[in-house]
Design a protein around this motif. Structure first.
Motif: not given
Lengths: 259, 264
Positions: B28-36, B154-156, B189-190
């Motif tokens: 699996p693959i994750l895409l996550m928003r973070y501060a920058d 926020t998450f994909h 987390l990811a």
């Protein structure tokens, strides 16, 4: 989309462009007698100093006897540690720089590795050969300098209009003012109180400014500096950390005290 | 055999079945928003799964390595030709997907005498502000959607089965205590959410297809991840809005990642 693998599978961006119908130097049957005077940009130099390579260029572009532009930028950053300095016809030179910049990026992203210094030097040589039709017709000659910093340190390469590549030991100059610049740099390197390779960044900058000033004194196609209009030569430095530009404020100060 | 229309539909259904079988166990693959900016993360055994496409565009994929490679090269070709012919600002993920990659995938999928692409892609484009970020999930048949299952984008997540995606998403929502998390927290987390997804991926399609597929009681994502990391390694890249250079894509190196995942 058809015809995978793409022509770029080996990382050759020019091949991809050609597959899309692109041509760097179109061939003409004959040059018209009414051809407009060609714009040319002149006098760039690169020298190795203590921390890397310094690259500088004047800001003038001419067309025949006319001054076209006094704010031409002749240095183009092609990646994080390489600068292409161009003398010759801007129309071709900037196109060539664009192709080179995209070629290096394309190679890095498609092949998942950096191109070697030898590969980059050769890429530029290939572009000059590609430009042979315009060079031979006398309307699109470009004579560039390629300066870079790799794991072995700073390196300077210069070319002739047909694409022959040469590595220079200490410095290189190109364009109509190059004879004057080479003389100054040779004098400082050989007869000054220390060789260029031991100059600090600010000392090397002063040498470059003096060399360009000397060229501007005898060559109409080389622009001087004009503090009233805030026009100064472009000076950039490549070190291990990357490329940075010497600011106009800094140059103005050096002109006041040293040049 | 396929002159009759219903035969063609049947052939397409078979093809779908075959491709989904192939993809089910993919990492699996994750895409996550973070501060920058945006973080892309997966865990891989050997072949690289996360790639740079252009200054602001990254790509992650699961599927057959040769098909991933062909899609990746197509994306890089299109982006660079556009960036060269026009300007860097004219390269957009929306156009890349709508007019380039999606039609090519659809054509390959429906030409049933030709091999299809066994691939699923997650692509991300970093905008000037978070609201201008563009994330898209592109399927083997050319269909695509903007994902963002939590509504705030926020998450994909991208996995071979629906169950794996659902459970990863559930895990992320449960542990989402900081929307502006730092990179290190995002990576931690990811990586744990990946272990949840991988649990279902390893079940394959039969088990995971069941509605009631559940994590076993006492499932410890961190411990499961540590076990996987004996044979695999975390792979991650960021699209960083704060960097000064025009190129916003940066791959996190192994040492950096090891430091972030220490005592997880």
């Amino acid at each position: 989309m058809r015809g995978w693998p793409t022509p770029g599978a080996a990382g050759d961006f020019l091949a991809v462009l050609k597959a899309h119908g692109y041509e760097l130097a179109p061939r003409f049957a004959a040059l018209s007698a009414h051809a407009p005077p060609v714009t040319e940009a002149t006098t760039v130099l690169a020298l190795k100093f203590r921390d890397g390579v310094l690259v500088a260029g004047d800001r003038r572009a001419t067309a025949g006897h006319m001054v076209m532009y006094e704010r031409a930028e002749k240095l183009i950053n092609v990646d994080t540690h390489s600068i292409l300095a161009v003398a010759g016809v801007p129309a071709v030179a900037f196109e060539m720089a664009r192709v080179l910049e995209h070629s290096l990026q394309y190679y890095r992203r498609s092949q998942l590795q950096e191109m070697s210094t030898a590969g980059k030097v050769r890429s530029l040589s290939k572009l000059l050969k590609e430009n042979l039709p315009l060079t031979l017709q006398g309307v699109g000659t470009v004579v560039p300098i390629f300066a870079t910093y790799d794991e072995e340190g700073g390196k300077v390469f210069f070319y002739d209009a047909l694409g022959a590549q040469f590595e220079s030991g200490d410095f290189a100059a190109s364009g109509s003012g190059s004879l004057a610049v080479r003389s100054v740099l040779h004098y400082v390197n050989q007869w000054g109180n220390k060789p260029l390779a031991r100059h600090a960044e600010d000392e090397a900058t002063v040498v470059a400014l003096r060399a360009l000033d000397t060229a501007a004194a005898s060559d109409t196609a080389t622009g001087g500096h004009n503090p009233r209009a805030n026009v100064f030569p472009t000076v950039r430095v490549i070190t291990r950390e990357g490329i940075h530009e010497v600011s106009d404020t800094e140059l103005a100060k050096l002109y006041r005290s040293e040049v | 055999m396929i002159e009759e229309p219903y035969r063609w539909v049947e052939a397409i259904a078979n093809r779908r079945e075959y491709i989904e079988d192939q993809l089910a166990r993919g990492s699996p693959i994750l895409l996550m928003r973070y501060a920058d900016g945006l973080l892309l993360l997966t865990v891989s055994r050997e072949t690289q799964k996360i790639f740079e496409v252009y200054d602001r565009i990254g790509l992650a994929a699961l599927g057959h390595p040769a098909d991933i490679e062909r899609m990746r090269l197509a994306a890089i070709d299109l982006a660079h030709v556009e960036g060269f012919n026009r300007a860097v600002a004219d390269v957009s993920l929306r156009r890349l997907v709508n007019f380039g990659l999606s039609p090519a995938l659809k054509t390959a999928f429906e030409q049933i005498y030709q091999p299809p692409f066994i691939v699923k892609l997650l692509l991300a484009e970093l905008g000037d502000s978070p609201a201008q970020d563009w994330v898209v999930k592109l399927d083997y048949d050319g269909s695509f959607g903007r994902g963002g299952e939590d509504g705030r984008e926020t998450f994909h997540v991208l996995a071979g089965t629906a169950a794996a995606e659902q459970h990863m998403m559930r895990f992320l929502m449960e542990h989402d205590d900081r929307p502006d998390r730092e990179l290190e927290d995002a990576v931690r987390l990811a990586a744990r959410a990946w272990a949840v997804g991988m649990y279902f991926a390893e079940q394959g399609r039969e088990r995971a297809g069941e509605e009631e597929a559940q994590l076993p009681a006492g499932f410890d994502a961190a411990r499961s991840l540590r076990e996987h990391l004996r044979l695999r390694h975390v792979e991650a890249a960021v699209l960083d809005r704060t960097t000064r250079s025009a190129n916003r894509y940066r791959r996190l190196d192994e040492r950096e990642l090891r430091g972030m995942l220490k005592d997880l």
